[in-house]
Write a protein that holds these residues in place. Sequence first.
Motif, PDB file in Angstrom:
ATOM      1  N   ARG A   1      -5.458   2.142  42.095  1.00  0.00           N
ATOM      2  CA  ARG A   1      -6.313   1.360  42.996  1.00  0.00           C
ATOM      3  C   ARG A   1      -7.043   0.239  42.249  1.00  0.00           C
ATOM      4  O   ARG A   1      -7.415  -0.776  42.833  1.00  0.00           O
ATOM      5  N   GLN A   2      -7.236   0.429  40.947  1.00  0.00           N
ATOM      6  CA  GLN A   2      -7.915  -0.596  40.146  1.00  0.00           C
ATOM      7  C   GLN A   2      -6.966  -1.690  39.657  1.00  0.00           C
ATOM      8  O   GLN A   2      -7.376  -2.597  38.939  1.00  0.00           O
ATOM      9  N   GLY A   3      -5.685  -1.577  40.047  1.00  0.00           N
ATOM     10  CA  GLY A   3      -4.728  -2.628  39.704  1.00  0.00           C
ATOM     11  C   GLY A   3      -3.801  -2.313  38.553  1.00  0.00           C
ATOM     12  O   GLY A   3      -3.030  -3.170  38.110  1.00  0.00           O
ATOM     13  N   TYR A   4      -3.835  -1.071  38.062  1.00  0.00           N
ATOM     14  CA  TYR A   4      -2.920  -0.669  36.983  1.00  0.00           C
ATOM     15  C   TYR A   4      -1.624  -0.187  37.628  1.00  0.00           C
ATOM     16  O   TYR A   4      -1.436   1.007  37.883  1.00  0.00           O
ATOM     17  N   THR A   5      -0.731  -1.126  37.890  1.00  0.00           N
ATOM     18  CA  THR A   5       0.447  -0.848  38.716  1.00  0.00           C
ATOM     19  C   THR A   5       1.709  -0.563  37.916  1.00  0.00           C
ATOM     20  O   THR A   5       2.712  -0.137  38.478  1.00  0.00           O
ATOM     21  N   HIS A   6       1.681  -0.814  36.612  1.00  0.00           N
ATOM     22  CA  HIS A   6       2.844  -0.565  35.762  1.00  0.00           C
ATOM     23  C   HIS A   6       2.566   0.622  34.842  1.00  0.00           C
ATOM     24  O   HIS A   6       1.432   0.826  34.410  1.00  0.00           O
ATOM     25  N   VAL A   7       3.619   1.380  34.555  1.00  0.00           N
ATOM     26  CA  VAL A   7       3.432   2.680  33.917  1.00  0.00           C
ATOM     27  C   VAL A   7       4.448   2.890  32.792  1.00  0.00           C
ATOM     28  O   VAL A   7       5.645   2.642  32.973  1.00  0.00           O
ATOM     29  N   LEU A   8       3.924   3.331  31.656  1.00  0.00           N
ATOM     30  CA  LEU A   8       4.798   3.884  30.617  1.00  0.00           C
ATOM     31  C   LEU A   8       4.850   5.389  30.847  1.00  0.00           C
ATOM     32  O   LEU A   8       3.848   6.089  30.659  1.00  0.00           O
ATOM     33  N   ASP A   9       5.985   5.862  31.311  1.00  0.00           N
ATOM     34  CA  ASP A   9       6.201   7.292  31.561  1.00  0.00           C
ATOM     35  C   ASP A   9       6.818   7.860  30.288  1.00  0.00           C
ATOM     36  O   ASP A   9       8.010   7.668  30.019  1.00  0.00           O
ATOM     37  N   ALA A  10       6.007   8.540  29.483  1.00  0.00           N
ATOM     38  CA  ALA A  10       6.413   8.922  28.131  1.00  0.00           C
ATOM     39  C   ALA A  10       6.645  10.420  28.004  1.00  0.00           C
ATOM     40  O   ALA A  10       5.984  11.220  28.665  1.00  0.00           O
ATOM     41  N   ASP A  11       7.582  10.781  27.173  1.00  0.00           N
ATOM     42  CA  ASP A  11       7.879  12.195  26.904  1.00  0.00           C
ATOM     43  C   ASP A  11       8.091  12.371  25.405  1.00  0.00           C
ATOM     44  O   ASP A  11       8.965  11.723  24.815  1.00  0.00           O
ATOM     45  N   ILE A  12       7.291  13.231  24.782  1.00  0.00           N
ATOM     46  CA  ILE A  12       7.425  13.498  23.346  1.00  0.00           C
ATOM     47  C   ILE A  12       8.529  14.523  23.137  1.00  0.00           C
ATOM     48  O   ILE A  12       8.528  15.580  23.767  1.00  0.00           O
ATOM     49  N   ALA A  13       9.470  14.205  22.282  1.00  0.00           N
ATOM     50  CA  ALA A  13      10.620  15.081  22.055  1.00  0.00           C
ATOM     51  C   ALA A  13      10.179  16.380  21.385  1.00  0.00           C
ATOM     52  O   ALA A  13       9.644  16.359  20.273  1.00  0.00           O
ATOM     53  N   GLY A  14      10.395  17.527  22.089  1.00  0.00           N
ATOM     54  CA  GLY A  14      10.120  18.849  21.524  1.00  0.00           C
ATOM     55  C   GLY A  14       8.756  18.972  20.899  1.00  0.00           C
ATOM     56  O   GLY A  14       8.626  19.466  19.769  1.00  0.00           O
ATOM     57  N   PHE A  15       7.726  18.543  21.624  1.00  0.00           N
ATOM     58  CA  PHE A  15       6.398  18.411  21.033  1.00  0.00           C
ATOM     59  C   PHE A  15       5.915  19.689  20.348  1.00  0.00           C
ATOM     60  O   PHE A  15       5.587  19.690  19.162  1.00  0.00           O
ATOM     61  N   PHE A  16       5.834  20.796  21.087  1.00  0.00           N
ATOM     62  CA  PHE A  16       5.241  22.010  20.518  1.00  0.00           C
ATOM     63  C   PHE A  16       6.046  22.541  19.330  1.00  0.00           C
ATOM     64  O   PHE A  16       5.488  23.171  18.438  1.00  0.00           O
ATOM     65  N   ASP A  17       7.333  22.281  19.325  1.00  0.00           N
ATOM     66  CA  ASP A  17       8.177  22.768  18.226  1.00  0.00           C
ATOM     67  C   ASP A  17       8.144  21.848  17.015  1.00  0.00           C
ATOM     68  O   ASP A  17       8.619  22.232  15.946  1.00  0.00           O
ATOM     69  N   ASN A  18       7.619  20.635  17.186  1.00  0.00           N
ATOM     70  CA  ASN A  18       7.742  19.637  16.117  1.00  0.00           C
ATOM     71  C   ASN A  18       6.425  19.080  15.598  1.00  0.00           C
ATOM     72  O   ASN A  18       6.440  18.201  14.743  1.00  0.00           O
ATOM     73  N   ILE A  19       5.277  19.572  16.096  1.00  0.00           N
ATOM     74  CA  ILE A  19       4.007  19.049  15.561  1.00  0.00           C
ATOM     75  C   ILE A  19       3.921  19.381  14.072  1.00  0.00           C
ATOM     76  O   ILE A  19       3.944  20.565  13.701  1.00  0.00           O
ATOM     77  N   PRO A  20       3.815  18.395  13.200  1.00  0.00           N
ATOM     78  CA  PRO A  20       3.645  18.711  11.771  1.00  0.00           C
ATOM     79  C   PRO A  20       2.330  19.456  11.538  1.00  0.00           C
ATOM     80  O   PRO A  20       1.292  19.097  12.099  1.00  0.00           O
ATOM     81  N   LEU A  21       2.390  20.470  10.715  1.00  0.00           N
ATOM     82  CA  LEU A  21       1.180  21.255  10.442  1.00  0.00           C
ATOM     83  C   LEU A  21       0.105  20.405   9.779  1.00  0.00           C
ATOM     84  O   LEU A  21      -1.093  20.624   9.993  1.00  0.00           O
ATOM     85  N   ARG A  22       0.524  19.394   9.019  1.00  0.00           N
ATOM     86  CA  ARG A  22      -0.464  18.541   8.335  1.00  0.00           C
ATOM     87  C   ARG A  22      -1.335  17.792   9.343  1.00  0.00           C
ATOM     88  O   ARG A  22      -2.514  17.540   9.081  1.00  0.00           O
ATOM     89  N   VAL A  23      -0.738  17.429  10.501  1.00  0.00           N
ATOM     90  CA  VAL A  23      -1.499  16.686  11.511  1.00  0.00           C
ATOM     91  C   VAL A  23      -2.560  17.594  12.130  1.00  0.00           C
ATOM     92  O   VAL A  23      -3.716  17.202  12.318  1.00  0.00           O
TER      93      VAL A  23
END
Length: 392
Positions: free
Chosen positions: A138-160
Amino acid sequence: MNGDRRLNIKYHSLTGRITWPMMYQAFRRVKRNRGAAGVDKVSIHRFEANLADNLRCLMRALKQGTFQPLPARRAYIDKGGGKLRPLGIPVVRDRVAQEVLRQLLSPLFEPLFHDDSYGFRPGRSAHGALERVKQLQRQGYTHVLDADIAGFFDNIPLRVIMQGLTNVVADGNILRLVQRFLRAGVMEDGVLRPTTVGTPQGGVISPLLANIALNFLDWHLARSGFRLVRYADDFLVLCRSARRAKEALLAVTQKLTELGLSLSPAKTRVTNFQAGFAFLGFEIRARSAQMRAKSVERLKDKLRQMTVRKHNLDAQVVVRLNAVIRGVARYFATNFSTVREQFRYLDAWLRMRARCMKFKRKSVHDNWRLRIRHLRRLGMVFLMDYLKPMET
């Protein structure tokens, strides 16, 4: 406060905050969430049979730093479309320990998380995330980046994860406990598989650790002037133009690379509200928010399993059906959804399945033999019951 820089405030001596009431409260929460036994085959009921001794022993190990978690038991749940999602089911003792850590850490990180992060946070929900998306539209943000992180829970580095924790926590015992959980491994088919990356879905503390890791991304995008809405690893970046959405894609890709993660090319795209996109089970368009096709098929698959024709349509079946219908209605019948036609179709489809159970055949003539009012007398509820009447 920005979660993406080293903070001046550090929390020491968190171990001293572990108390008997906290231990008992952690167990009560684990019990309420239920769940299967882990690799030691000790159920919640069996753990509770000697609760005081088990909690005292666990509390002593946590405070002394001698606690060693067991590997999680690998299990899979159906994602639909023939795909399976891997889960790691910790033993009951470890679930209680993780809940204690969650109670200690969550209040410290909550003020640091971005306001547009909605997943697994107190007072926030998927509905809140969806309403925020519609608000930005409604505020005019009409375009969207629909993003998907590949295998997120399986690939989060422990260092992060550990970097996010050490920015705030200075209690070495607590940091070591988290690290042990992350490195505890997974037991599958009798084989121990060590974990060097990722946090198993199914762990009590995993959602908090995921939010800690992705908080770096949230604040990076916010500082770059982007508007995002995130629920766990499912997120959108909303922009006023297609050009800006493409810039968001570049910014997300660069930050995720820095974090040791990547986007799924097949599931990431720049789109707009006119074309529509899927988010949290909904298909969202400029003037509608409906159940996405996968959500409809997943519901039908569940109902099919409960309405096998050779079984009888009895009170127990009705109770189970009603529980599913209520759950679906509570999620999809919102003040922003447009699901009336979908609900009407699904109700008719469910009545057809119920009549097939009753008469052991599929025939339109049975619509007159077992009418809607008769099904209601059996106690059945329908999706349309949960929609407000249309204004005339």
